[in-house]
Design an enzyme around this catalytic site. Structure first.
Site, PDB file in Angstrom:
ATOM      1  N   ASP A 199     -12.561 -23.274  -6.946  1.00  0.00           N
ATOM      2  CA  ASP A 199     -12.115 -24.425  -6.157  1.00  0.00           C
ATOM      3  C   ASP A 199     -13.378 -25.198  -5.796  1.00  0.00           C
ATOM      4  OD1 ASP A 199     -10.450 -26.136  -4.580  1.00  0.00           O
ATOM      5  OD2 ASP A 199     -11.130 -25.053  -2.798  1.00  0.00           O
ATOM      6  N   GLU A 249      -9.856 -25.973 -10.594  1.00  0.00           N
ATOM      7  CA  GLU A 249      -8.977 -27.029 -10.094  1.00  0.00           C
ATOM      8  C   GLU A 249      -9.541 -28.389 -10.482  1.00  0.00           C
ATOM      9  OE1 GLU A 249      -7.380 -28.749  -5.852  1.00  0.00           O
ATOM     10  OE2 GLU A 249      -7.635 -26.578  -6.040  1.00  0.00           O
ATOM     11  N   ASP A 301     -10.931 -21.969   1.011  1.00  0.00           N
ATOM     12  CA  ASP A 301     -11.493 -22.291  -0.308  1.00  0.00           C
ATOM     13  C   ASP A 301     -11.379 -21.111  -1.267  1.00  0.00           C
ATOM     14  OD1 ASP A 301     -12.601 -25.040   0.191  1.00  0.00           O
ATOM     15  OD2 ASP A 301     -13.684 -23.932   1.742  1.00  0.00           O
TER      16      ASP A 301
END
Length: 181
Positions: free
Chosen positions: A8, A67, A139
């Site tokens: 992420d 992501e 996160d």
């Protein structure tokens, strides 16, 4: 049993999560964040690259999921996020990992069953799917969710296996079961 790393990306905090996929079962291996606060941007990117590289060398994942960048309202934020993402991807590719990319909506849909889920819902489902007793940082949870999404997308995780892993929590209803007779 492949290990999957999820990333992420963020310019100040980059989350990572590693899971092991064994058939239809997923097992938590590690998760955390790479912190890059208080450095100028080139130094932050260097820390992200080095951090991802160190984690990959230590755990040896064979698959990676990152992501994708969302379009932020602030163009400067979007550029910084894109740079952080690029540093993480460069580290993964530099170590010969193939990188799969997923949108936040795809990840949330895969993990929660709802593409507009909030961070708390993602954290709770990550805990449930991986049988965690402690809630991971936001996160790190997002990175674990990316890895879970990739495990689901890679073929051997059927929807029924996911529902079984959740203990029936996300039971779906067919149209016929909701009709009145």
């Amino acid at each position: 049993m492949p290990l999957i790393i999820g990333i992420d990306p963020g310019s100040r905090l980059t989350g990572y999560g590693i899971i092991e996929k064994n058939g239809n079962e997923l097992r938590f291996i590690d998760a955390g964040t790479i912190r890059t606060e208080s450095q100028d941007m080139p130094e932050r990117l260097k820390r992200i690259f080095a951090g991802v590289e160190r984690i990959v060398k230590f755990h040896g994942p064979t698959q990676a999921a990152v992501e994708q960048v969302f379009m932020a309202q602030n163009p400067d934020s979007a550029l910084k996020l894109g740079q952080a993402r690029g540093a993480a991807i460069a580290a993964l590719v530099n170590l010969d990992l193939e990188v799969a990319e997923y949108t936040a909506r795809q990840i949330k849909q895969s993990v929660v069953g709802y593409g507009a889920a909030d961070k708390e819902q993602v954290q709770m489902m990550v805990m449930r799917i991986l049988n965690l007793t402690i809630k991971p940082q936001s996160d790190a949870a997002d990175a674990l969710a990316a890895a879970i999404c990739h495990a689901h997308a890679s073929g051997s995780m059927s929807k029924m296996a996911v529902l079984n892993a959740l203990g029936g929590m996300a039971r779906g209803r067919s149209r016929s079961s909701t009709r009145r007779r």
